[in-house]
Design a protein around this motif. Structure first.
Motif, PDB file in Angstrom:
ATOM      1  N   ALA A   1       4.499 -45.500   7.212  1.00 28.43           N
ATOM      2  CA  ALA A   1       5.032 -44.814   8.388  1.00 28.43           C
ATOM      3  C   ALA A   1       3.918 -44.119   9.180  1.00 28.43           C
ATOM      4  O   ALA A   1       3.943 -44.104  10.420  1.00 28.43           O
ATOM      5  CB  ALA A   1       6.093 -43.800   7.958  1.00 28.43           C
ATOM      6  N   LEU A   2       2.934 -43.574   8.470  1.00 28.86           N
ATOM      7  CA  LEU A   2       1.857 -42.858   9.175  1.00 28.86           C
ATOM      8  C   LEU A   2       0.969 -43.812   9.964  1.00 28.86           C
ATOM      9  O   LEU A   2       0.495 -43.476  11.048  1.00 28.86           O
ATOM     10  CB  LEU A   2       0.991 -42.074   8.183  1.00 28.86           C
ATOM     11  N   LEU A   3       0.749 -44.989   9.410  1.00 26.37           N
ATOM     12  CA  LEU A   3      -0.057 -45.972  10.134  1.00 26.37           C
ATOM     13  C   LEU A   3       0.618 -46.293  11.472  1.00 26.37           C
ATOM     14  O   LEU A   3      -0.022 -46.299  12.522  1.00 26.37           O
ATOM     15  CB  LEU A   3      -0.210 -47.253   9.310  1.00 26.37           C
ATOM     16  N   ALA A   4       1.913 -46.545  11.394  1.00 26.30           N
ATOM     17  CA  ALA A   4       2.647 -46.879  12.617  1.00 26.30           C
ATOM     18  C   ALA A   4       2.661 -45.686  13.569  1.00 26.30           C
ATOM     19  O   ALA A   4       2.486 -45.836  14.790  1.00 26.30           O
ATOM     20  CB  ALA A   4       4.070 -47.310  12.265  1.00 26.30           C
ATOM     21  N   ASP A   5       2.829 -44.507  13.025  1.00 26.38           N
ATOM     22  CA  ASP A   5       2.872 -43.305  13.867  1.00 26.38           C
ATOM     23  C   ASP A   5       1.540 -43.089  14.581  1.00 26.38           C
ATOM     24  O   ASP A   5       1.510 -42.792  15.781  1.00 26.38           O
ATOM     25  CB  ASP A   5       3.212 -42.087  13.010  1.00 26.38           C
ATOM     26  N   ALA A   6       0.451 -43.240  13.841  1.00 28.86           N
ATOM     27  CA  ALA A   6      -0.867 -43.011  14.453  1.00 28.86           C
ATOM     28  C   ALA A   6      -1.117 -44.031  15.565  1.00 28.86           C
ATOM     29  O   ALA A   6      -1.631 -43.679  16.629  1.00 28.86           O
ATOM     30  CB  ALA A   6      -1.957 -43.067  13.390  1.00 28.86           C
ATOM     31  N   LEU A   7      -0.726 -45.284  15.337  1.00 29.15           N
ATOM     32  CA  LEU A   7      -0.891 -46.299  16.385  1.00 29.15           C
ATOM     33  C   LEU A   7      -0.057 -45.938  17.610  1.00 29.15           C
ATOM     34  O   LEU A   7      -0.513 -46.028  18.746  1.00 29.15           O
ATOM     35  CB  LEU A   7      -0.459 -47.682  15.882  1.00 29.15           C
ATOM     36  N   HIS A   8       1.162 -45.528  17.346  1.00 30.31           N
ATOM     37  CA  HIS A   8       2.085 -45.185  18.437  1.00 30.31           C
ATOM     38  C   HIS A   8       1.545 -44.004  19.247  1.00 30.31           C
ATOM     39  O   HIS A   8       1.513 -44.035  20.483  1.00 30.31           O
ATOM     40  CB  HIS A   8       3.444 -44.857  17.823  1.00 30.31           C
ATOM     41  N   ARG A   9       1.109 -42.981  18.557  1.00 28.15           N
ATOM     42  CA  ARG A   9       0.581 -41.805  19.248  1.00 28.15           C
ATOM     43  C   ARG A   9      -0.686 -42.172  20.029  1.00 28.15           C
ATOM     44  O   ARG A   9      -0.905 -41.702  21.142  1.00 28.15           O
ATOM     45  CB  ARG A   9       0.245 -40.698  18.243  1.00 28.15           C
ATOM     46  N   HIS A  10      -1.518 -42.991  19.416  1.00 26.83           N
ATOM     47  CA  HIS A  10      -2.761 -43.372  20.084  1.00 26.83           C
ATOM     48  C   HIS A  10      -2.468 -44.120  21.383  1.00 26.83           C
ATOM     49  O   HIS A  10      -3.049 -43.834  22.425  1.00 26.83           O
ATOM     50  CB  HIS A  10      -3.605 -44.233  19.136  1.00 26.83           C
ATOM     51  N   ARG A  11      -1.538 -45.058  21.311  1.00 25.48           N
ATOM     52  CA  ARG A  11      -1.220 -45.826  22.522  1.00 25.48           C
ATOM     53  C   ARG A  11      -0.601 -44.947  23.595  1.00 25.48           C
ATOM     54  O   ARG A  11      -0.847 -45.137  24.778  1.00 25.48           O
ATOM     55  CB  ARG A  11      -0.273 -46.962  22.182  1.00 25.48           C
ATOM     56  N   GLY A  12       0.184 -43.988  23.154  1.00 26.93           N
ATOM     57  CA  GLY A  12       0.812 -43.065  24.108  1.00 26.93           C
ATOM     58  C   GLY A  12      -0.252 -42.276  24.869  1.00 26.93           C
ATOM     59  O   GLY A  12      -0.066 -41.925  26.032  1.00 26.93           O
ATOM     60  N   LEU A  13      -1.382 -42.018  24.216  1.00 28.60           N
ATOM     61  CA  LEU A  13      -2.439 -41.252  24.876  1.00 28.60           C
ATOM     62  C   LEU A  13      -3.312 -42.133  25.767  1.00 28.60           C
ATOM     63  O   LEU A  13      -4.046 -41.653  26.606  1.00 28.60           O
ATOM     64  CB  LEU A  13      -3.323 -40.584  23.807  1.00 28.60           C
ATOM     65  N   LEU A  14      -3.216 -43.434  25.543  1.00 28.56           N
ATOM     66  CA  LEU A  14      -4.038 -44.370  26.317  1.00 28.56           C
ATOM     67  C   LEU A  14      -3.490 -44.645  27.699  1.00 28.56           C
ATOM     68  O   LEU A  14      -4.231 -44.926  28.615  1.00 28.56           O
ATOM     69  CB  LEU A  14      -4.087 -45.723  25.598  1.00 28.56           C
ATOM     70  N   GLY A  15      -2.193 -44.643  27.797  1.00 29.47           N
ATOM     71  CA  GLY A  15      -1.631 -44.992  29.101  1.00 29.47           C
ATOM     72  C   GLY A  15      -0.156 -44.723  29.130  1.00 29.47           C
ATOM     73  O   GLY A  15       0.415 -44.206  28.179  1.00 29.47           O
ATOM     74  N   PRO A  16       0.448 -45.109  30.224  1.00 30.85           N
ATOM     75  CA  PRO A  16       1.843 -44.735  30.415  1.00 30.85           C
ATOM     76  C   PRO A  16       2.829 -45.460  29.498  1.00 30.85           C
ATOM     77  O   PRO A  16       3.975 -45.092  29.420  1.00 30.85           O
ATOM     78  CB  PRO A  16       2.107 -45.123  31.871  1.00 30.85           C
ATOM     79  N   GLY A  17       2.411 -46.493  28.831  1.00 27.09           N
ATOM     80  CA  GLY A  17       3.367 -47.177  27.947  1.00 27.09           C
ATOM     81  C   GLY A  17       4.174 -48.187  28.711  1.00 27.09           C
ATOM     82  O   GLY A  17       3.593 -48.907  29.503  1.00 27.09           O
ATOM     83  N   PRO A  18       5.431 -48.316  28.530  1.00 27.15           N
ATOM     84  CA  PRO A  18       6.250 -47.522  27.617  1.00 27.15           C
ATOM     85  C   PRO A  18       6.201 -48.075  26.192  1.00 27.15           C
ATOM     86  O   PRO A  18       6.033 -49.268  25.991  1.00 27.15           O
ATOM     87  CB  PRO A  18       7.653 -47.695  28.198  1.00 27.15           C
ATOM     88  N   GLY A  19       6.340 -47.168  25.248  1.00 29.29           N
ATOM     89  CA  GLY A  19       6.306 -47.606  23.865  1.00 29.29           C
ATOM     90  C   GLY A  19       7.377 -46.930  23.042  1.00 29.29           C
ATOM     91  O   GLY A  19       7.885 -45.865  23.404  1.00 29.29           O
ATOM     92  N   ARG A  20       7.733 -47.598  21.943  1.00 32.92           N
ATOM     93  CA  ARG A  20       8.738 -47.041  21.027  1.00 32.92           C
ATOM     94  C   ARG A  20       8.271 -47.222  19.595  1.00 32.92           C
ATOM     95  O   ARG A  20       7.458 -48.101  19.307  1.00 32.92           O
ATOM     96  CB  ARG A  20      10.083 -47.769  21.227  1.00 32.92           C
ATOM     97  N   LEU A  21       8.785 -46.389  18.738  1.00 33.33           N
ATOM     98  CA  LEU A  21       8.452 -46.493  17.311  1.00 33.33           C
ATOM     99  C   LEU A  21       9.748 -46.423  16.507  1.00 33.33           C
ATOM    100  O   LEU A  21      10.457 -45.414  16.542  1.00 33.33           O
ATOM    101  CB  LEU A  21       7.519 -45.349  16.890  1.00 33.33           C
ATOM    102  N   ALA A  22      10.033 -47.513  15.815  1.00 31.75           N
ATOM    103  CA  ALA A  22      11.282 -47.567  15.051  1.00 31.75           C
ATOM    104  C   ALA A  22      10.997 -47.506  13.558  1.00 31.75           C
ATOM    105  O   ALA A  22      10.036 -48.102  13.062  1.00 31.75           O
ATOM    106  CB  ALA A  22      12.021 -48.858  15.382  1.00 31.75           C
ATOM    107  N   THR A  23      11.844 -46.769  12.871  1.00 31.21           N
ATOM    108  CA  THR A  23      11.797 -46.761  11.417  1.00 31.21           C
ATOM    109  C   THR A  23      13.240 -46.683  10.929  1.00 31.21           C
ATOM    110  O   THR A  23      14.166 -46.697  11.736  1.00 31.21           O
ATOM    111  CB  THR A  23      10.942 -45.581  10.887  1.00 31.21           C
ATOM    112  N   GLY A  24      13.439 -46.618   9.624  1.00 30.04           N
ATOM    113  CA  GLY A  24      14.817 -46.529   9.148  1.00 30.04           C
ATOM    114  C   GLY A  24      14.959 -46.936   7.694  1.00 30.04           C
ATOM    115  O   GLY A  24      13.966 -47.002   6.962  1.00 30.04           O
TER     116      GLY A  24
END
Ligand code: MSP
Length: 581
Positions: free
Chosen positions: A53-76
């Motif tokens: 989960a942390l790997l996915a979270d770090a990627l998601h956060r990193h991309r969010g800081l790179l540009g406008p996205g849009p991006g989503r992160l799903a888990t469950g």
């Protein structure tokens, strides 16, 4: 001390941050639908789950800081199947209760761990049942399912069918011979029943073509090679249902009440459910980027793409694969009693401390080992001492009594490439120019490492720069400079300015990994939320002849140590001193 003429030090040309690799027809903005695997609810979460989960979270956060996205992160959570049915029976509880309880544990853990998920799916939700049944109907509609008598080995803990070549014999706890999966070591059982089969064999060639045309779709590269090798072997059809009298806890096959849909088909479709399947998935599909452990690679890199192709959808854009965590060199297992509880780790090392450890030490290509002393040593040395110490030193009232972001003076620190000798370059030394060059390069390097799923390398390069900055500070000993002497004050302010600029860059770059600590650091430097993105991130603008918006700004309040040192537990101190066996 080594002092080369400044012009000898080559600075890389300043480049804008590259857009990460893009593929597919995912619309004008770069979209990403990052996912973690969905977690089985037969037991509470452990640090291996958290790592996914942390790997996915770090990627998601990193991309969010790179540009406008849009991006989503799903888990469950993955809640159906024989394994859950049996776990509930063993616990004397209804499967739905077990699922609700354990799913809640995962959700709480991820919230506590600051995993920035935008969707948390449970496979027992109605939206998912509908998606799975539509997916099944699409497979059936395309003539890719048939009913047959399936006979073979089934491994309930892994919820998978195995061929003869994938099993071996080992003695069980009582010394009786027992068949187990070669891969996982879990016991297997012979099953013989009528099932629906999926014509997987028809997809061997399309899968090969897809992989050959997308060499970077599975990373790290060794896992790509593993999948190619699998595809050189026979690819038999896949059983995709179980008899309902054996497996009631699952989604029934539409139109056939005697069969339950195989839990892996059910689970994989979660990625489509969160994309809005069957009505609204085209906005997000195939911008799917899956993070998965190596044990579930075959499901994601063979079965899943084949199933998608079968219903006329594109395979995912990216599959990121990671290896496993062991504990003091041993596989984590209930029977060994060495399963590590992530919540206890947060209490011991703090959330950011443990996030940092897992992402800094976790190398996706190989298994990594956890033990307490290693966490404490790493986190103390890199977060508390190197990073926290640096912030503390350059904001101490004794050294920066006015508590502002001081001015940079070009006459003390001249632009490197224009000047021949040390005199002309002011008071800056060759190593100082090296520092500037390293920190200049850092954002690009970090982004590149993140995009190549090498977060540990991104962190290593940040730490190297942090250490270089500590060297810079130490070298110029600003505490020895006299504020009353205008020339010395000018240099003192410049040293502080450069150090704070370095810290600003580190704070921004570390946000995806240690969000709370980065927020504390950036607030202390008075960097506003809108100034924390990777876009427009210019290190030391004054050195590059541009205005610096931070110069003269009042620093934020001192909230104490950035990262308090972790204590070595008493029992370890005693072991070290030889007071305990
Ligand atoms: N439910 C399936 C996934 C379905 S996805 C459509 C499953 N669940 S799991 O709970 O067993 O595992 C979830 C993730 O945790 C997997 O990526 C797995 O690799 C990871 N880990 C489980 N043990 C692990 C370690 N010891 N170390 C690191 N990650 C490990 O599989």
């Amino acid at each position: 001390m080594l002092s080369l003429p400044a012009r000898c030090l080559l600075r890389p040309p300043r480049q804008p941050l590259p857009a990460p690799p893009r593929r597919g027809s995912s619309g004008p903005g770069r979209r990403w639908l990052l996912s973690t695997p969905i977690f089985y609810v037969n037991g509470p979460p452990h640090i291996g789950h958290l790592y996914s989960a942390l790997l996915a979270d770090a990627l998601h956060r990193h991309r969010g800081l790179l540009g406008p996205g849009p991006g989503r992160l799903a888990t469950g959570t993955d809640e159906h199947g024989l394994k859950i049915q049996q776990a509930a029976a063993a616990a004397g509880t209804a499967p739905s209760e077990l699922c609700a309880h354990v799913s809640g544990l995962f959700r709480d853990l991820f919230s506590r761990a600051a995993v920035s998920f935008t969707d948390f799916i449970r496979t027992t939700e109605p939206r998912h049942r509908r998606a799975v049944q539509c997916f099944w109907a699409a497979l059936q509609g395309r003539g890719l399912l048939y009913k047959d008598f399936y006979e073979g080995w089934y491994c309930t803990p892994d919820e998978c069918f195995l061929t003869q070549a994938q099993i071996t014999e080992r003695p069980d706890a009582q010394g009786r011979p027992c068949k187990v999966s070669l891969d996982s070591g879990h016991q297997v059982h012979w099953t013989k029943e009528e099932n629906y089969m999926f014509k997987l064999s028809e997809f061997q060639e399309p899968l090969r073509k897809w992989l050959q045309g997308n060499r970077h779709v599975i990373s790290p590269e060794p896992f790509y090679q593993v999948v190619l090798r699998w595809l050189e072997e026979d690819l038999p059809d896949l059983s995709v249902s179980r008899e309902r009298n054996r497996l009631q806890w699952g989604i029934p096959v539409p139109g056939d009440s005697t069969q339950t849909i195989y839990v892996w088909v059910d689970a994989l479709v979660n990625y489509l459910t969160v994309a809005g399947y069957p009505d609204a998935h085209h906005t997000w599909w195939p911008a799917a980027h899956h993070v998965v452990g190596k044990d579930i690679l075959k499901f994601h890199a063979i079965y899943w793409p084949a199933l998608l192709m079968a219903v006329g959808l594109d395979p995912p854009e990216q599959i990121y694969v990671h290896s496993h965590w062991t504990v003091r060199g041993q596989k984590m297992s209930k029977s060994l009693g060495n399963v590590v509880d992530p919540v206890a780790c947060f209490k011991q090392y703090t959330v950011d401390g443990f996030r940092y450890f897992l992402l800094r030490q976790g190398v996706p290509e190989r298994d990594c080992d956890y033990y307490e002393e290693k966490v404490i040593k790493l986190v103390n040395s890199e977060l508390a001492d190197a990073l926290g110490g640096l912030l503390n030193r350059c904001t101490a009232p004794s050294i920066n009594p006015s508590g502002i972001y001081p001015h940079f003076s070009e006459s003390c620190f001249r632009k490197g490439s224009d000047h021949m000798d040390v005199e002309a370059s002011g008071r800056a030394l060759a190593e100082d120019y090296e520092l500037i060059a390293s920190v200049d390069r850092l954002p690009l390097q970090v982004t590149d490492y993140f995009e190549h799923f090498q977060i540990y390398k991104a962190l290593e390069s940040v730490v190297t720069c942090v250490r270089q900055t500590n060297g810079f500070f130490q070298r110029h000993a600003p505490w020895k400079l006299c504020r009353d002497n205008p020339a010395e004050k000018c240099w003192l302010d410049t040293v502080l300015h450069v150090t704070l600029e370095c810290l600003r860059i580190y704070g921004i770059l570390l946000q995806p990994v240690i969000p709370a600590t980065a927020e504390k650091l950036l607030s202390r430097l008075s960097i506003k939320p809108e100034e924390r993105a990777f876009t427009g991130l210019t290190f030391l603008p004054r050195y590059h002849g541009k205005p610096c918006p931070f110069e003269g700004r009042k620093l934020g309040p001192d909230m104490g140590a950035l990262f308090p040192r972790l204590e070595t537990p008493r029992r370890h101190q005693m072991e070290i001193k030889g007071l305990r066996p």
